[in-house]
Enzyme design. Structure first.
Site, short mmCIF file in Angstrom:
data_model
loop_
_atom_site.label_atom_id
_atom_site.label_comp_id
_atom_site.label_asym_id
_atom_site.label_seq_id
_atom_site.Cartn_x
_atom_site.Cartn_y
_atom_site.Cartn_z
N PRO A 1 51.39 -55.16 -16.92
CA PRO A 1 50.63 -54.08 -17.52
C PRO A 1 51.46 -52.83 -17.81
O PRO A 1 52.37 -52.48 -17.07
CB PRO A 1 49.58 -53.77 -16.45
CG PRO A 1 50.30 -54.03 -15.16
CD PRO A 1 51.24 -55.19 -15.44
N ASP A 2 51.09 -52.17 -18.89
CA ASP A 2 51.56 -50.81 -19.10
C ASP A 2 50.94 -49.93 -18.02
O ASP A 2 49.98 -50.32 -17.35
CB ASP A 2 51.15 -50.33 -20.49
CG ASP A 2 51.97 -49.15 -20.98
OD1 ASP A 2 52.73 -48.57 -20.17
OD2 ASP A 2 51.86 -48.81 -22.16
N MET A 3 51.50 -48.74 -17.84
CA MET A 3 50.95 -47.82 -16.85
C MET A 3 49.47 -47.58 -17.16
O MET A 3 49.10 -47.35 -18.31
CB MET A 3 51.70 -46.50 -16.87
CG MET A 3 51.34 -45.58 -15.72
SD MET A 3 52.29 -44.05 -15.73
CE MET A 3 51.53 -43.20 -17.11
N GLY B 1 47.32 -49.75 -17.17
CA GLY B 1 46.75 -50.90 -17.84
C GLY B 1 45.94 -51.81 -16.94
O GLY B 1 45.01 -52.47 -17.40
#
Length: 752
Positions: free
Chosen positions: A264-266, A268
């Site tokens: 995940p992106d931050m 996310g």
């Protein structure tokens, strides 16, 4: 966002509903995908995971050390980005992806990626958080378009695939991002009040739009060896991207055959259950705690097969690029002297020059030892604090008060140095005996009566102002930029101060050259028709050698060959997609982005997609089309890594003869555009091929474009397949999306 290791320590949003999936959809070896050359990596990863306990598997998927009877595994180290390693000393600062795309040069794109990958490898970093296919550039106001390869899916896809391959060949794991439909910074994490429940915006698009525009480049990434994919921090069709099983388990892992890990992106990862079932493979230990995950296993929420699949996917990329061979250097702290730059400065300088597009030239360029030259604009010179001053776009203005050569946030490079145009031009002036004057400011009007500026008319001193320095100069160079990046979208596509500077200089100098470096489409109509604006160089952000690259072009040491990867409009209102300020962002424009929209609505751009001039001229002739008379409607090949195997088959070719009929050596970028039968419901024409060919004066060459099955296919929402429409196809070959010099047709009969 920045990543330093597989350890997500950011604050996470509250739980939201997750998509659910059937038991085996998206699982390796259960999804019908033939792994091909990933098979050996799968066997190694599977063998390692088979010897782990449940606790060890959970440690693996949350970024902890694993010690088992099968051996030990240290967490992978992730880091941005495509322009070079962040946060390290003794590394190179490369051109951003948007600049690299403007080269339209397959070799340049691949070689830069391999060079970037080699620096990651030699610094002991395993995963590049890239390539950055998206943001694609849905809106010219999007802040992070500068990090990607542009809004055309075909060009973006080829560049994404070549970059992926370069990273793999350098021995590191490519981590493609951002998946999917993440197209603006505004409200990417913000609360919308009671209606939005504190969530980020939702990008809502139909199935056809997703496949033909946003998913297209990820086919190329997967086909070329992506071992990781970052899911976005935003929502897609109402569900968090990192919990969206339609995106991750169905499209990415099954339809595209992606064998690697999703991380995940931050911000996310939103919930434990949603992310585990939705298709995320790596997550935060605070969300995927041992107690939480074991309870999911015991009550049947999470299957053992899915946990095993997550663990295998965390390892498969590591084995695929042979990081298990023990040869990679050990990672040191960021300031330890480990110089990994090799001769990459030469590559950066060459690619920077290749990338800039000559939009206008009335014979003033190339320069030849001008007697008096004046340069204007903050963008020409250094910022006071040096090249590694934090480029924070949040709260900043729309321009950068210094030479802009790198992005911000995840798009920021670690500069070992920065060659500015002012510095490079000073060296050139010293060699040529040129008198050089400068005002390194966008709004400077006078010297203010400084005692350092004598008022005597017998003195050679000139009171510094735009007017005074411009008057009497043989050539005036005006440098302007546009700033945006991670965390903030653009507020304007032009700038009043900079445009006034260009006009003021041009009013007083009959040879005014504008040099533009921008993060996205930058309007020029405030001054482009001024009689004294005689040339324009236009590009993206070029990295540490930026000034040298620009001066190489200005003086003709390099003949310009860059081409636009976006359309430059005459007015902001000519663009059809702005920023979205609501919780629901509806992609109602469908596939009609950039030149596709301009063509559909017959809007005349200032400069079209694909445009770029040279110091020489080229002639096109001898169009030849070889296409099958019949073809099956849908692909029949096995499902493989990258989709159906025959989706990539070459089914036809188009060729044309290109001749350099000028007096200088140069490179031309012929482009192939294809018009589909009406039944396919496609734009007027779409890019389906390009090449970059270098020719000496008087030389000619035949350029051949391969048409793959996917290039003549459209997404059928009813059958959920890539289909070929029967009927007449129109072929166009030329120098831009509007400069179409050759055309022809072919007909396809489509069978079952």
């Amino acid at each position: 966002m920045r990543f330093v290791s597989l350890a997500v320590g950011a604050a996470l949003l509250g739980a939201a509903g997750a998509s659910s999936i059937s038991s085996n959809v998206g699982l390796l070896k259960a999804n019908g995908v033939a792994l091909g050359n990933w098979e050996a990596a799968y066997e190694k990863a599977s063998a390692f995971v088979s010897g782990l306990t449940t606790d060890q598997k959970l440690a693996l998927i949350t970024g902890s050390n694993v010690e088992s009877t099968n051996g030990n595994f240290t967490p992978l180290y992730f880091l941005d980005g495509d322009m070079g390693l962040q946060d390290f000393y003794y590394v190179s600062a490369f051109s951003l992806s948007s600049a690299l795309a403007m080269t339209w040069d397959r070799d340049a794109i691949y070689e830069q990626a391999k060079a970037v990958g080699s620096e990651f490898y030699n610094k002991g970093v395993q995963v590049v958080a890239g390539p950055t296919s998206q943001p694609l550039g849905r809106t010219p106001w999007g802040g992070r378009g500068v990090e990607g390869f542009g809004p055309d899916p075909y060009l973006n896809g080829l560049a994404t695939g070549l970059t992926t391959k370069g990273y793999v060949d350098a021995g590191v794991i490519p981590g493609g991002k951002h998946f999917l439909l993440y197209e603006q910074e505004t409200n990417r994490t913000s609360s919308f009040g009671s209606s939005g429940e504190g969530s980020p915006y939702s990008s809502n698009a139909d199935d056809k739009t997703i496949h033909e525009t946003y998913l297209w480049p990820f086919y190329d990434a997967v086909k070329n060896g992506a071992g990781a994919v970052m899911c976005a921090m935003t929502k897609v069709n109402g569900t968090m991207a990192c919990e969206n099983s339609d995106l991750l388990m169905k499209m990415l892992k099954t339809e595209l055959g992606f064998p690697g890990m999703v991380w995940p992106d931050m911000n996310g990862q939103n919930s434990a259950k949603g992310s585990a079932l939705g298709g995320e493979d790596y997550g935060s230990s605070s969300i995927w705690s041992t107690s939480t995950m074991e309870s999911f296993l015991s009550n049947g929420t999470l299957s053992e097969a899915r946990l095993n699949d997550m663990a295998i996917r965390n390892l498969i990329g590591y084995y695929y690029v042979n990081l298990d061979n023990g040869r990679q250097p050990t990672r040191q702290t960021t300031d330890v002297y480990v110089d990994v730059r090799a001769n990459h400065s030469k590559l950066i300088r060459e690619n920077g020059a290749k990338s800039m597009a000559l939009l206008k030239n009335e014979g003033v360029l190339p320069l030849s030892k001008p007697r008096v030259m004046s340069i204007f604009g903050a963008h020409a010179g250094p910022i006071m604090g040096g090249p590694n001053s934090n480029v924070d776009v949040m709260g900043s203005g729309p321009t950068y008060q210094g030479h802009l050569a790198t992005g911000s946030g995840s798009g920021m490079a670690s500069m070992p140095y920065l060659i500015t145009p002012y510095g490079a031009l000073t060296n050139k002036a010293a060699q040529d005996g040129t008198v050089l004057r400068w005002v390194l400011n966008d709004t400077y009007s006078s010297g203010g009566g400084s005692s350092l500026v004598p008022s005597s008319t017998s003195s050679t001193a000139v009171e510094p102002s735009f007017e005074n320095f411009a008057t009497g100069s043989d050539i005036c160079l005006v440098f302007i930029n546009a700033l945006a990046g991670e965390g903030a979208d653009r507020t304007e596509l032009y700038n009043a101060d900079q445009d006034a500077m260009v006009n003021t200089v041009a009013d007083n100098c009959n040879n005014t050259v504008a040099v533009v470096n921008t993060v996205g489409p930058r309007l020029l109509d405030q001054w482009i028709e001024h009689d004294n604006v005689t040339a324009v160089l236009y590009g993206s952000l070029l990295g540490q050698e930026s000034g040298n690259s620009i001066v190489d072009l200005l003086y003709g040491d390099v003949n310009p060959s860059g081409r636009l990867v976006h359309t430059i409009a005459k007015n902001e209102s000519d663009y059809n997609v702005g920023l979205c300020y609501t919780a629901q962002c509806n992609f109602t424009e469908g596939v009609y982005l950039d030149y596709r929209y301009f063509d559909a609505h017959n809007i005349t751009p200032r400069y079209p997609f694909g445009h770029g001039l040279s110091y020489t001229t080229f002639h096109y002739s001898s169009l030849a089309i070889k296409a099958p008379s019949s073809i099956t409607k849908a692909p029949k090949g096995n499902l493989t890594v990258g989709g159906p195997s025959d989706l990539w088959d070459v089914v036809g070719t188009v060729s044309a003869r290109i001749a350099n009929n000028g007096t200088l050596s140069g490179a031309e970028v012929p482009q192939l555009y294809l018009g589909f039968p009406d039944s396919a419901d496609q734009p007027v024409r779409q890019l389906r091929g390009f090449d970059r060919v270098e020719l000496s004066a008087g030389q000619e060459a035949v350029v051949t474009f391969n048409l793959r099955r996917r290039d003549i296919s459209y997404w059928n929402v009813k059958t959920q397949q890539w289909m070929v429409a029967g009927g007449k196809y129109t072929v166009f070959v030329g120098g831009s999306s509007r400069d179409l010099r050759l055309n022809g047709t072919f007909f396809l009969w489509v069978g079952s």
